[in-house]
Enzyme design. Sequence first.
Site, short mmCIF file in Angstrom:
data_model
loop_
_atom_site.label_atom_id
_atom_site.label_comp_id
_atom_site.label_asym_id
_atom_site.label_seq_id
_atom_site.Cartn_x
_atom_site.Cartn_y
_atom_site.Cartn_z
N GLY A 1 0.79 -1.20 0.00
CA GLY A 1 0.00 0.00 0.00
C GLY A 1 0.83 1.26 0.00
O GLY A 1 0.43 2.27 -0.55
N MET A 2 2.01 1.24 0.62
CA MET A 2 2.84 2.43 0.71
C MET A 2 3.85 2.52 -0.43
O MET A 2 4.49 3.55 -0.61
CB MET A 2 3.62 2.45 2.04
N VAL A 5 5.82 -1.57 -6.96
CA VAL A 5 6.93 -2.41 -7.38
C VAL A 5 6.93 -2.50 -8.90
O VAL A 5 5.89 -2.74 -9.52
CB VAL A 5 6.84 -3.83 -6.76
N ASP A 114 5.79 -9.42 10.97
CA ASP A 114 4.61 -9.42 10.10
C ASP A 114 4.63 -10.64 9.18
O ASP A 114 4.32 -10.55 8.00
CB ASP A 114 4.52 -8.13 9.30
#
Length: 193
Positions: A1-2, A5, A114
């Site tokens: 989301g940030m 690619v 994560d």
Amino acid sequence: GMAMVFLAHHTMLGNPVAIKLLRPEVTHKRDVVERFRTEALAASHLRHENVIQVIHFGKQEGIGTYMVLEFLEGIDLEAKLVEAPLDAQYTMGIAKQICAGLEAAHEAGIIHRDLKPSNIFLVPRANSHIPLVKILDFGIAKIQESHFMEGQQNLTRTGTVLGTPYYLSPEQLRRRKSEELGQSVDIYAFGVI
């Protein structure tokens, strides 16, 4: 989301690479840029076949903050799980490689925090039906060894929960301080996977 690619071609080495570029709308957020830097530093210090390799990290006028990663072809474990149940030999082959990548990270003082199926990439191999596993996305990793993280900001405020809810360990859900989190958070996520 940030980040976005892109597939690119390394002009000097002649091979394909992936370029991960922070989205322009988040480049002014110091914590986002620091997490991106943490991801690059963590992965670049892990020279292990089961961890994605960072080739370069930088910031360029007109382009922004970026990292160059090895290019991987395949699918993530989340997509593969649609085919479940998977046979025992295949599952064990993947599990052993995840453990090997985590062991290398933990020995280097890096806790992923994560770990989830979408952060485990499966690269097909010609000589085996069991793919090569690559652990991705060290963006919220906790790096314990300060010798390569001088000047690192504490990016986790008390009371902040980071990670994907289904894979968070009880100590992460209780909003423990970053310093109180250990390797067990990755081991818990591995068990859930």
